[in-house]
Design a protein around this motif. Structure first.
Motif, PDB file in Angstrom:
ATOM      1  N   ASP A  29      16.823 -26.044 -13.701  1.00 39.71           N
ATOM      2  CA  ASP A  29      18.068 -26.732 -13.380  1.00 39.71           C
ATOM      3  C   ASP A  29      17.778 -27.795 -12.332  1.00 39.71           C
ATOM      4  O   ASP A  29      17.208 -27.497 -11.265  1.00 39.71           O
ATOM      5  CB  ASP A  29      19.127 -25.764 -12.845  1.00 39.71           C
ATOM      6  CG  ASP A  29      19.599 -24.787 -13.915  1.00 39.71           C
ATOM      7  OD1 ASP A  29      19.549 -25.171 -15.098  1.00 39.71           O
ATOM      8  OD2 ASP A  29      19.995 -23.664 -13.562  1.00 39.71           O
ATOM      9  N   LEU A  30      18.142 -29.053 -12.642  1.00 36.13           N
ATOM     10  CA  LEU A  30      17.969 -30.144 -11.689  1.00 36.13           C
ATOM     11  C   LEU A  30      19.068 -30.070 -10.639  1.00 36.13           C
ATOM     12  O   LEU A  30      20.261 -30.135 -10.966  1.00 36.13           O
ATOM     13  CB  LEU A  30      18.005 -31.491 -12.413  1.00 36.13           C
ATOM     14  CG  LEU A  30      17.779 -32.731 -11.551  1.00 36.13           C
ATOM     15  CD1 LEU A  30      16.371 -32.721 -10.969  1.00 36.13           C
ATOM     16  CD2 LEU A  30      18.012 -33.999 -12.364  1.00 36.13           C
ATOM     17  N   ARG A  76      14.408 -22.761 -10.859  1.00 33.98           N
ATOM     18  CA  ARG A  76      14.193 -22.059 -12.108  1.00 33.98           C
ATOM     19  C   ARG A  76      15.470 -21.325 -12.533  1.00 33.98           C
ATOM     20  O   ARG A  76      16.121 -20.662 -11.713  1.00 33.98           O
ATOM     21  CB  ARG A  76      13.044 -21.064 -11.974  1.00 33.98           C
ATOM     22  CG  ARG A  76      12.548 -20.503 -13.307  1.00 33.98           C
ATOM     23  CD  ARG A  76      11.488 -19.430 -13.061  1.00 33.98           C
ATOM     24  NE  ARG A  76      10.354 -19.945 -12.326  1.00 33.98           N
ATOM     25  CZ  ARG A  76       9.277 -20.480 -12.881  1.00 33.98           C
ATOM     26  NH1 ARG A  76       9.195 -20.566 -14.199  1.00 33.98           N
ATOM     27  NH2 ARG A  76       8.275 -20.915 -12.140  1.00 33.98           N
ATOM     28  N   ASN A  77      15.808 -21.506 -13.782  1.00 37.73           N
ATOM     29  CA  ASN A  77      16.945 -20.791 -14.362  1.00 37.73           C
ATOM     30  C   ASN A  77      16.403 -19.508 -14.984  1.00 37.73           C
ATOM     31  O   ASN A  77      15.730 -19.537 -16.012  1.00 37.73           O
ATOM     32  CB  ASN A  77      17.635 -21.676 -15.404  1.00 37.73           C
ATOM     33  CG  ASN A  77      18.879 -21.058 -15.950  1.00 37.73           C
ATOM     34  OD1 ASN A  77      19.403 -20.097 -15.383  1.00 37.73           O
ATOM     35  ND2 ASN A  77      19.382 -21.594 -17.051  1.00 37.73           N
ATOM     36  N   SER A  78      16.698 -18.315 -14.325  1.00 37.30           N
ATOM     37  CA  SER A  78      15.940 -17.106 -14.627  1.00 37.30           C
ATOM     38  C   SER A  78      16.699 -15.975 -15.296  1.00 37.30           C
ATOM     39  O   SER A  78      16.373 -14.813 -15.062  1.00 37.30           O
ATOM     40  CB  SER A  78      15.312 -16.577 -13.338  1.00 37.30           C
ATOM     41  OG  SER A  78      16.286 -16.490 -12.322  1.00 37.30           O
ATOM     42  N   PRO A  79      17.726 -16.204 -16.116  1.00 41.87           N
ATOM     43  CA  PRO A  79      18.335 -15.052 -16.804  1.00 41.87           C
ATOM     44  C   PRO A  79      17.362 -14.323 -17.712  1.00 41.87           C
ATOM     45  O   PRO A  79      17.381 -13.087 -17.788  1.00 41.87           O
ATOM     46  CB  PRO A  79      19.477 -15.689 -17.607  1.00 41.87           C
ATOM     47  CG  PRO A  79      19.795 -16.938 -16.890  1.00 41.87           C
ATOM     48  CD  PRO A  79      18.501 -17.423 -16.346  1.00 41.87           C
ATOM     49  N   SER A  80      16.510 -15.047 -18.394  1.00 40.63           N
ATOM     50  CA  SER A  80      15.561 -14.379 -19.284  1.00 40.63           C
ATOM     51  C   SER A  80      14.556 -13.552 -18.499  1.00 40.63           C
ATOM     52  O   SER A  80      14.100 -12.502 -18.963  1.00 40.63           O
ATOM     53  CB  SER A  80      14.829 -15.416 -20.141  1.00 40.63           C
ATOM     54  OG  SER A  80      14.095 -16.310 -19.319  1.00 40.63           O
ATOM     55  N   TYR A  81      14.199 -14.031 -17.289  1.00 41.09           N
ATOM     56  CA  TYR A  81      13.268 -13.263 -16.473  1.00 41.09           C
ATOM     57  C   TYR A  81      13.902 -11.962 -15.992  1.00 41.09           C
ATOM     58  O   TYR A  81      13.215 -10.966 -15.773  1.00 41.09           O
ATOM     59  CB  TYR A  81      12.805 -14.094 -15.284  1.00 41.09           C
ATOM     60  CG  TYR A  81      11.903 -15.237 -15.664  1.00 41.09           C
ATOM     61  CD1 TYR A  81      10.529 -15.040 -15.795  1.00 41.09           C
ATOM     62  CD2 TYR A  81      12.413 -16.503 -15.917  1.00 41.09           C
ATOM     63  CE1 TYR A  81       9.690 -16.080 -16.152  1.00 41.09           C
ATOM     64  CE2 TYR A  81      11.586 -17.554 -16.271  1.00 41.09           C
ATOM     65  CZ  TYR A  81      10.233 -17.335 -16.386  1.00 41.09           C
ATOM     66  OH  TYR A  81       9.409 -18.358 -16.748  1.00 41.09           O
TER      67      TYR A  81
END
Length: 828
Positions: free
Chosen positions: A597-598, A628-633
């Motif tokens: 995400d910028l 970092r966009n971290s839902p998957s993490y």
């Protein structure tokens, strides 16, 4: 080239007696200075024929070059000089300079000279005039083909002798005498006309060799002089035929076929170039217009042949009203139509459906039907003629505009580039001679290569500057407002990405046209894929945040020559605060990265000094902050580590004698090892910046390993038969208060009862009588079953079971505290 007297044949043998044809003439090892040993002079280049092959992009010249040099080893005494003439030698008998065509179209074939004899005077002056055929590559500009102007070059120089050994000169200082035409040659009949020739002496150093090499460049400027015209006007005749004529579609189809044949001819005649000749573009547009005219001819022919009582629709009637038809020169058709209708006893008004019948009444029967047919057909004929004439005017206008605009822009481009040097920066409008270059950036997409520590961005860059050499007056060139030039035709700033990840690749930008406006303003908007070094801090991975930079500046022009102006700082500044407003993203073009995400972007202009150079360089720095966009993490890494941590707690909650403790701990350690291998392949080598999450997995693996060891110890303590109690320093931890604190108070009464029974001398049964008996302990109405594999004589092992349970519980507390702290640090 003949001699006045025949020399003595013995003289040739005497001259060649000790002659070495491979030795450089006039060579002396003691010679000092910069003068060459031998000077080869090209007195003139007399050409007989030349042509340009567009398909191969080659320039072919047939000429007689005249070479002269002095070879003292070929001189003889001057006795009877008046009777002696010249000596004739073959080129393979004496030394001949290895003058080669540097820019030959066939480098492997160096035999461009004919095998003619050399003439040697008594002073050792050698003259050699071989007939030659030079074939060179020529960079053709075919935009104005077939009346194009081309400039081709022939470069002659020694292949093995550098400038300190062999020098090349002109025989005359008059440039007009350096290139001559052979008397009797008729250049009027050739396809090309020679309009200018130039000859220059060049000294250049090549990458292959340490010394300079001298050569002579002959430049030929030629203009095409075709004896035919390729512009077709047959299609205009199509609109001049009558609407009822059946030959309209036929003529259009024939014209369509002719244009296609011409286009096929152009395809076979012209080479593959990066620009399209204007005549080819004109024929392409003409093909489109012809196809439209064929369609129009078919529609018009159909309209003019309609027979029936129906009239054209109401919305089409304004096309053939009286005023419009008078403007397009069709008023005579309107008068003829009215006269024809009156002679039949019926009249009608254009633009209405009212029809006045004749004296015969309503017109029932054949007479009335014939009248209706005539009225409808007359209106359709007028409509067909109107559409036909409008198509004619449209076709003529478009063709004239294409010819006029194309010719104007071609002449304007040629005039601007005639004396233009793309290697020289434009003169600055002010006295400080600093070229101001505006720069702007629009981000379309970005990604991060974590393994290589690289920031990758797809951007649109916009550069603008003023070049007074490219300004023009719009009123003089058919109102042309924008001219487009290729990137190699005019000067452009060498703006380079300073922190480029691929240092050797400085060509970042796409090869797009440069737009030039009448006031000399140049705008260049190339797309680019930029790869910049970026120092990543992955301690908080996968919740990390980074700032990466793109630094742009001129590579060879310092701040005293080229200045960078940030367009956004000048045009989008906040008037109240003075802060710069930078919007690097166009929402219609920006493609979001699903992983990043910028957050914000900034731009600044700085002047930086470098160790290589004296003057400062202006640098435009674009900074991008992203997270970092971290839902998957969360689903793939965070939740598994939490679950593994919880499951590992189960290892300590199992009874001390349960063998599943080892199995469960082994499975957990395997899962953690697999994740650590995944981290090693995904994350770069970070040195001291180890991600906390990876550190947590490593600590968890250590704890699981310790729990595995402790499980082995606990099972060993609880299962092995021992007749004696634990040592005294261990037994002090097995007191009731400490066991109650660890949640093992339900075992303490059983241990005390065992001690009492042992002190009172209770009779124990044999091992075979009570094998595998269960011992029940009641506490708070809850029953805890401990399966003891020992017989009554070994009831003292209860203390060992209590000790094992206490060790197990202490390890659980330590594991929970350490695991909780690491989870809190990673997920905070």
């Amino acid at each position: 080239m003949g001699s006045s007297a025949t020399p003595d044949p013995k003289k040739r043998k005497d001259v060649l007696k000790d002659y070495d044809r491979m030795a450089l003439p006039n060579y002396s090892p003691e010679r000092d200075g910069d003068d060459s040993f031998v000077t080869v002079t090209i007195t003139s280049l007399t050409w007989t024929h030349f042509t340009i092959n567009e398909e191969d992009q080659t320039f072919v010249l047939e000429a007689w070059p005249s070479f002269t040099w002095q070879d003292t080893a070929l001189s003889w005494d001057n006795e009877n000089a008046s009777k002696e003439g010249h000596l004739h030698f073959e080129p393979d008998e004496i030394w001949v300079p290895d003058i080669t065509l540097y820019n030959s179209a066939n480098p492997a074939d160096l035999g461009v000279y004919g095998k003619t004899q050399c003439l040697v005077s008594k002073e050792g002056n050698v003259t050699w005039v071989p007939p030659s055929k030079f074939v060179t590559y020529c960079d053709l500009n075919l935009k104005k083909w077939p009346r194009d102007t081309q400039t081709c070059k022939i470069t002659l120089g020694s292949w093995t002798y550098h400038s300190k050994e062999l020098d090349m000169q002109f025989g005359t200082q008059d440039e007009e005498d350096r290139v001559k035409i052979l008397p009797g040659s008729n250049k009027e009949d050739m396809e090309w006309e020679l309009i200018d020739t130039q000859a220059n002496n060049v000294s250049k150093k090549y990458d292959c060799c340490p010394n300079n090499y001298t050569s002579i460049d002959y430049t030929f400027t030629c203009r095409g002089d075709p004896h035919f015209t390729l512009i077709s006007i047959v299609n205009v005749v199509l609109f001049l035929l009558s609407p009822q004529s059946g030959g309209r579609v036929t003529l259009g189809a024939i014209n369509f076929l002719v244009i296609c044949i011409y286009l096929m001819f152009f395809r076979t005649r012209l080479p593959e170039v990066d620009h399209v000749p204007f005549i080819v573009m004109l024929y392409g547009w003409n093909l489109i217009l012809v196809s439209i005219s064929i369609f129009t001819a078919a529609v018009v022919s159909n309209m003019s042949r309609i027979i029936g009582q129906s009239h054209p629709p109401q919305f089409l009637r304004p096309l053939y009203n009286q005023s419009l038809m008078s403007v397009i020169c069709l008023g005579h058709l309107l008068e003829n139509s009215s006269t024809s209708g009156g002679s039949r006893g019926t009249s009608f008004k254009l633009g209405s459906r009212s029809v006045e019948e004749g004296a015969s009444g309503a017109g029932a029967g054949l007479d009335g039907s014939s009248s209706g047919h005539d009225h409808g057909r007359s209106e359709w004929t007028l409509l067909a003629a109107t559409v036909d004439r409008l198509s004619f005017f449209t076709y003529s206008t478009v063709t004239i505009v294409l010819l006029a605009c194309g010719k104007g822009q071609e002449e304007l481009r040629a005039g601007l580039l005639e004396h233009y040097d793309a290697k020289i920066p434009p003169p600055a409008p002010s006295s400080n001679e600093i070229v101001s270059v505006g720069i702007n950036l629009i981000l379309n997409y970005f990604s991060v290569e974590e393994v290589e520590h690289m920031f990758v961005a797809n951007v649109w860059l916009s550069f603008s500057w003023v070049d007074p050499r490219l300004s023009w007056n719009r009123s003089e060139v058919n109102g042309s407002y924008i001219l487009r030039f290729s990137s190699h035709e005019i000067w452009k700033p060498d703006i380079t990405l300073f922190n480029n990840a691929y240092a050797a690749d400085t060509d970042h930008y796409g090869d797009t046209f440069l737009m030039v406006y009448p006031d000399g303003k140049v705008k260049w908007t190339p797309p680019a894929r930029l790869c910049a070094h970026c120092k990543l801090n992955l301690i908080r991975w996968p919740y990390d945040r980074h700032i990466c930079y793109l630094k742009f500046g001129s590579w060879t022009h310092s701040g005293a020559e080229v200045d960078l102006k940030i367009a956004t700082l000048e045009q989008a500044s906040n008037k109240n605060t003075g802060d710069a407003v930078f919007r690097p993203v166009d929402e219609q073009l920006f493609i979001e990265n699903s992983e990043w995400d910028l957050i914000r972007a900034n731009v600044s202009r700085d002047e930086e000094y470098y160790a290589c150079c004296e003057y400062p360089y202006v640098v435009a720095t674009y900074s991008f902050e992203f997270q970092r966009n971290s839902p998957s993490y969360v689903a793939t890494i965070i939740i598994p580590i939490i679950v593994v941590s919880i499951v590992n707690i189960m290892v300590f909650l199992l009874p001390p004698t349960a063998g599943e403790k080892i199995t469960l701990a082994s499975i957990n350690s395997f899962i953690l090892c697999v994740y650590l291998i995944y981290f090693h392949s995904t994350l770069p080598a970070l040195g001291d910046q180890l991600p906390l999450l990876v550190l947590m997995f490593s600590c968890n693996l250590v704890l699981v390993g310790i729990s595995l060891i402790m499980s082995v110890i606990v099972i060993n303590l609880s299962r092995v038969r021992r007749a004696s109690s634990p040592p005294q320093f261990f037994r002090m931890f097995c007191n009731a208060p400490f066991a109650q604190f660890l949640g093992l108070g339900h075992i303490v009464p059983y241990v005390s009862q065992t001690h009492t029974r042992l002190d009172e001398g209770v009779e124990m049964r044999s091992p075979h009588e009570n094998s595998g008996s269960s011992l029940n302990f009641d506490k708070d109405d809850q029953t805890t079953n401990l399966v003891v594999e020992y017989d009554a004589p070994y009831m003292a092992n209860a203390e060992w079971i209590l000790l094992a349970s206490m060790i197990d519980r202490l390890t659980l507390i330590v594991y929970s505290v350490v695991c909780g702290i690491t989870l809190a640090l990673c997920l905070a």
